[in-house]
Design an enzyme around this catalytic site. Structure first.
Site, short mmCIF file in Angstrom:
data_model
loop_
_atom_site.label_atom_id
_atom_site.label_comp_id
_atom_site.label_asym_id
_atom_site.label_seq_id
_atom_site.Cartn_x
_atom_site.Cartn_y
_atom_site.Cartn_z
N LYS A 219 -12.56 0.35 6.31
CA LYS A 219 -12.82 -0.37 5.38
C LYS A 219 -14.08 -1.55 5.47
O LYS A 219 -15.06 -1.47 4.66
CB LYS A 219 -11.67 -1.20 4.88
CG LYS A 219 -10.26 -0.53 4.75
CD LYS A 219 -10.39 0.20 3.72
CE LYS A 219 -8.85 1.28 3.76
NZ LYS A 219 -9.01 2.21 2.63
N ASP B 285 -1.30 -5.71 9.40
CA ASP B 285 -2.33 -4.75 9.32
C ASP B 285 -3.53 -5.62 8.78
O ASP B 285 -3.66 -6.12 7.50
CB ASP B 285 -2.02 -3.67 8.17
CG ASP B 285 -2.91 -2.65 7.98
OD1 ASP B 285 -2.51 -1.52 6.96
OD2 ASP B 285 -3.92 -2.91 8.35
N ILE C 147 -6.65 -4.63 8.20
CA ILE C 147 -8.10 -3.79 8.25
C ILE C 147 -9.10 -3.96 7.36
O ILE C 147 -10.07 -3.82 7.12
CB ILE C 147 -7.48 -2.28 7.81
CG1 ILE C 147 -8.54 -1.23 8.06
CG2 ILE C 147 -7.05 -2.34 6.13
CD1 ILE C 147 -7.89 0.12 7.74
N TYR D 177 0.81 -1.03 -0.13
CA TYR D 177 -0.16 -0.08 0.12
C TYR D 177 0.97 1.36 -0.16
O TYR D 177 1.87 1.43 0.94
CB TYR D 177 -0.93 -0.05 1.13
CG TYR D 177 -1.44 1.27 1.69
CD1 TYR D 177 -1.28 1.70 3.21
CD2 TYR D 177 -2.16 2.11 0.92
CE1 TYR D 177 -1.86 2.65 3.49
CE2 TYR D 177 -2.99 3.04 1.35
CZ TYR D 177 -2.69 3.58 2.74
OH TYR D 177 -3.28 4.80 3.08
#
Lengths: 449, 526
Positions: free
Chosen positions: B363, B325, B327, B240
């Site tokens: 998200k 992560d 998310i 990302y």
């Protein structure tokens, strides 16, 4: 028999293990004492009264009334979709406009604020840290006049690696900031090979509770211009000046000078004090410097205000009838509260610095100290905390160079609680005076915790 | 994250050194013949400096004050405070110094990731108002299930301006300072939500939850806690683009990419991880942790249980941290089951101290605007430090209260999570099928709000330049904002991330139509 092998634990960073969070300071230690035994009129009337936290509850009823009125357009659901997805670090335009206009109102229209220069952050704490990240490299310093808010030691230094060099002020001139003190501090930094990048003032001052004089602001602006450094003016208590005319914002000076050299000036504001809404976590940076605005905006990605909160506050702050009435009433009530505590303290021979702003007064207990030392001051602080059951903030935690001064907050409680606090102080002073006249106890015993 | 609204002018190229050189070099030419190379340089330079010294002493007071400029329209040149710059400064005071961080942060966006987001802002597609605008496929936002939340709000909102939670909140909820790391009831609600999202295979403990204003600061705070300035994290690439900002800008932690390849379906290999670690050590770079995203962004694959165990072993052997992560944990659509790093940490008896998880509501719950992130750590010291650092990135209590009400409605949450997954699945199927009709394939993915598309045979030449040419065509001709692999540090050119959850079903044919034009215009590379 098994042999235990000590496995090295996984390492943490220097930031994580450093003590720069300052939570050992008496400023914060007192809060803990309060948390463990908080005063409550009914349930715990002998608990500790918190006078060490600068919160403003005197005008809450006005805010409460506003927040509970029926929303005329179902504001929570209308625009929900846009709010839900909106994470632009520019912030809602309506919110920036509302903040700019609110800041203008507080200054009685004497300064103009451009919404495009407003950068949003989650609280003034984040705003001060962010500006320090932008203005200073690790090892560089910011000058701050003493006494100052203890949180700066953490907010300006912890993650940024910056230093604070104090500009010493004392009671001989009511703690005014003099050009000599400014030069002395700058020289001190130079002698230690520390680069000074800017100066941070709090106006109105915390913990002093006074507005900075216009002439002093002019001197300060001249000084930072001469040294080619920045000026950050934390005006978080601007709406808590007892009268609007008393407060002069650095924005007014900048405008009077036709924005000459304004690129070094930045203002920090928040709704936590004036509006009594610290829970919302709303802070702003207002900068006259385009590069700082751009950088601050991008950095604010780490500290954005929820769009739902921005939306709500945009509505509230652009409601002129609400804000005008609030600002005026809040000032009156704070003034009244201040008068009450000053009179109460005077009644037992305790003097305070003549204040005209803020949620606290700067109390002089130096006559109660055997010796004018920091240790004596801390001993007295502990005594007041444990015997009188009042948490106040010792001047040494604010880096005051003169021992014996204490910050006493008066706006975070009801009037009844304030009366209880004053009564306790009366009783304490009476006991002291009786003791003095009998001379039975030694001063050591008095000051032992 | 969306970017800035206006174009920012490039910074001036004029620099103090260039002007200086223009004076010195001709002087050198004059002197060199006589005094040899050293004197030939020394004398003109000395003369030059004396000239500057003289000028500085006799400089007149500053002239016109800088005019009041509007934001972004007048980016001033960064004034370095070296002595050289002071000699050549115009006016007796130059601009006040700003920190070294500023120049890289303030400069105009040069990453296609951000440029694309800016373009959408300037010219956003709208079915009625702007049918030729740029369609957003470059932001992993989920608009598919907002109606469910809207419906809940309209049913449960009180009339007051604070909406639901206003009464429970009472004025004191917002009028007093609350714990910066989140209200207890909110931590409980988040822990429960995370447990539900990960399908109750692991139970999250509220006392390990630290609330932050979004996942962005959660990651930054962890970076500050786990590594010193100049240390590094290993990150599987492609990754990302925001990580570069979140971890490097202020925490100053370097990111070392561990390249994943299409032949492995872009799955992380422990061998590659080892290589990267060893190379870093040789360079003298101290690696403090591994940062994984699971489900992965931008590829959309999930790390399976074995790999997660291997990662924990790897971290343990080198005594480093793992940041996971997660998310997108609730945005899965494949047949694979999501396994959280928490599950692995839970199953081991010891060694949880190195495991930290990042989560948020942007998200899975579609509300990036509300700014809610979570650090979940098994390490008490990290929790203690993080809690203190949340004062710089805290969430408004009003927002927390509103969300507590919502998240505590268990039936709504379960319904929401289930429906949301179904909708993501449908969109994914339609989207991938649409691309397939154009002869375009994607990696097999099972999570996230995007797919990882192989356009490598359409780029020419087969390198980053070819990829960026295609990206430019897609953005400016087809008016589709997608994220090129190079912005994600992908080592193989030609891959693009297409987010499909910003669309509704009707818009897919439009997207495919625009894609078709581009695909046909590109000769496949031979």
């Amino acid at each position: 028999m098994t042999i235990e092998i000590e496995r090295p634990s996984v390492g943490l960073s220097k930031v994580a293990v450093s003590e720069t969070h300052c939570e050992k300071s008496p400023y914060f230690a007192g809060w803990r004492a309060y948390d463990e035994n908080p005063y409550d009129e009914l349930c715990n009337p002998s608990g500790v009264i918190q006078m060490g936290l600068a919160e403003n509850q005197v005008s809450l009823d006005l805010v409460e009334k506003y927040l509970q009125k029926p929303a005329d357009n179902g504001s929570t659901t209308v625009g929900f979709r846009e709010n839900a997805l909106f994470q632009d670090y520019h912030g809602l335009q309506a919110f920036r406009k509302a903040m700019a206009s609110f800041m203008e109102q507080i200054r009685g229209g004497r300064a103009k604020f451009d919404p495009d220069r407003v950068v949003i952050t989650a609280g003034a704490t984040a705003a001060n840290e962010l500006l320090t990240f932008i203005l200073a490299d690790p090892g560089d310093a910011m000058l701050i006049p003493t006494p100052y808010y203890p949180g700066f030691d953490r907010d300006l230094r912890w993650r940024t690696g910056a230093n604070i060099v104090p500009v010493h002020c004392d009671s001989s001139n009511d703690f005014d900031i003099t050009p000599e003190a400014l030069e002395a501090a700058y020289r001190e930094a130079e002698s230690k090979n520390i680069k000074v990048r800017g100066m941070l003032i709090t106006n109105p001052s915390n913990p002093l509770g006074i507005t900075i004089k216009r002439s002093t602001l002019e001197d300060i602006l001249d000084f930072v211009t001469r040294k080619n450094i920045h000026l950050v003016s934390d005006e978080i208590f601007s709406g808590s000046a007892f009268s609007s005319e008393d407060f002069v914002s650095v924005a007014e000076i900048v405008e009077a000078r036709n924005y000459e050299d304004s690129e070094r000036v930045h203002i920090v504001y928040s709704l936590s004090k004036d509006l009594g809404l610290p829970g919302f976590r709303v802070g702003t940076i207002y900068s006259y410097n385009d590069k700082v605005v751009t950088t601050a905006r991008r950095m604010s990605s780490f500290t954005l205000i929820s769009s739902q909160t921005q939306h709500l506050l945009a509505l509230m702050l652009s409601d002129k009838s609400f804000t005008e009435n609030y600002i005026k009433t809040n000032r009156q009530r704070l003034k009244k509260r201040y008068q009450k505590i000053i009179d109460g303290l005077k009644g037992v021979g305790i003097e305070c610095l003549r204040g005209n702003a803020g949620l606290f007064c700067w109390m002089n207990l130096s006559s109660l100290l055997e010796k004018p030392t920091k240790e004596q001051e801390l001993a007295l602080w502990k005594l007041i905390l444990h015997e009188v059951k009042i948490n106040i903030s010792p001047g040494s935690s604010c880096h005051c160079s003169e021992p014996g001064w204490f910050r006493v907050c008066f706006a975070n409680m009801s009037e009844q609680t304030l009366e209880v606090a004053l009564r306790r102080i009366h009783e304490f002073m009476d006991r002291r005076n009786n003791v003095k006249s009998f001379d039975v106890y030694s001063s050591d015993q008095l000051f032992s915790s | 994250m969306t970017g800035t609204p206006r174009a920012e002018p490039k910074e001036s190229n004029r620099s103090p050194t260039r002007t200086g050189m223009r004076l010195i070099v001709p002087l050198q030419g004059i002197v060199q013949g006589r005094g040899g190379l050293i004197l030939g340089s020394l004398i003109p330079c000395t003369l030059f400096y004396f000239l500057q010294f003289y000028l500085k002493r006799h400089r007149s007071p500053p002239q016109n004050p800088p005019s009041r400029s509007t934001s972004a329209a007048n980016l001033s040149e960064l004034q370095r405070s070296s002595s050289r710059a002071n000699l050549l400064a115009r006016g007796s005071t130059g601009r006040a110094h700003v920190s070294a961080r500023v120049s890289s942060i303030a400069k105009p966006n040069d990453s296609p990731y951000y440029i694309g987001l800016d373009r959408v802002r300037e010219d956003p597609y709208d079915e009625m108002g702007n049918p030729d605008g740029v369609i957003q496929l470059g932001l992993s936002e989920n608009r598919l299930s907002l109606d469910l939340i809207e419906e809940w709000l309209s049913k449960n909102c009180t009339d007051s301006i604070l909406g639901v939670g206003g009464d429970a909140l009472g004025i004191n909820g917002i009028a007093t300072y609350q714990p910066m790391d989140g209200l207890m009831e909110f931590k409980v609600a988040m822990a429960d939500f995370m447990t539900e999202v990960m399908e109750r295979k692991v139970s999250f403990d509220p006392s390990r939850v630290v609330v932050t204003s979004g996942a962005t600061p959660a990651l930054e705070i962890l970076s500050f806690c786990l590594a010193d300035h100049g240390n590094a994290f290993l990150v599987p690439a492609p990754y990302y683009p925001g990580f570069d900002r979140d971890i490097r800008w202020r925490a100053g932690v370097e990111l070392i990419p561990v390249h994943c390849r299409s032949c492995d379906n872009f799955t992380l290999s422990i061998t590659a991880l080892e290589q990267a670690f060893n190379q870093a050590r040789k360079r003298g770079q101290k690696v403090r942790g591994i940062l994984i995203s699971n489900p992965a962004n931008p590829v959309g694959n999930m790390l399976n249980k074995d790999l997660l165990y291997d990662l924990l072993d790897f971290a343990r052997e080198r005594n480093i941290h793992i940041i996971s992560d997660e998310i997108f944990a609730g945005s899965t659509y494949g047949n694979e089951e999501f396994v959280s790093m928490a599950e692995i940490a839970d199953s081991e008896d010891a060694d949880k101290d190195r495991v930290h998880i990042i989560y948020g509501l942007s998200k899975d719950f579609s509300i990036p605007g509300f700014r809610v992130g979570v650090i979940y750590s098994f390490n008490k010291s990290v929790l203690a430090a993080s809690r203190k650092l949340t004062r710089f990135s805290s969430v408004s209590t009003a927002t927390q209260h509103l969300l507590v009400s919502m998240l505590s409605d268990k039936r709504f949450i379960q319904e929401y999570l289930k429906t949301n997954k179904q909708r993501i699945r449908s969109m994914y199927d339609l989207f991938v099928a649409g691309l397939r009709e154009l002869g375009v394939e994607c990696t097999k993915s099972s999570g996230g709000l995007y797919c990882w598309v192989d356009l490598s045979r359409l780029i020419s030449p087969y390198n980053e330049k070819g990829e960026l040419d295609l990206w430019d065509k897609l953005l400016n001709r087809a008016k589709l904002n997608v994220t090129p692999g190079s912005a994600c540090h992908c080592i193989e050119p030609g891959w693009f991330r297409f987010c499909f959850t910003t669309l509704n079903e009707k818009e897919i044919p439009l997207v495919m139509e625009r894609m078709r034009k581009v695909v046909e215009s590109c000769k496949p590379s031979v």
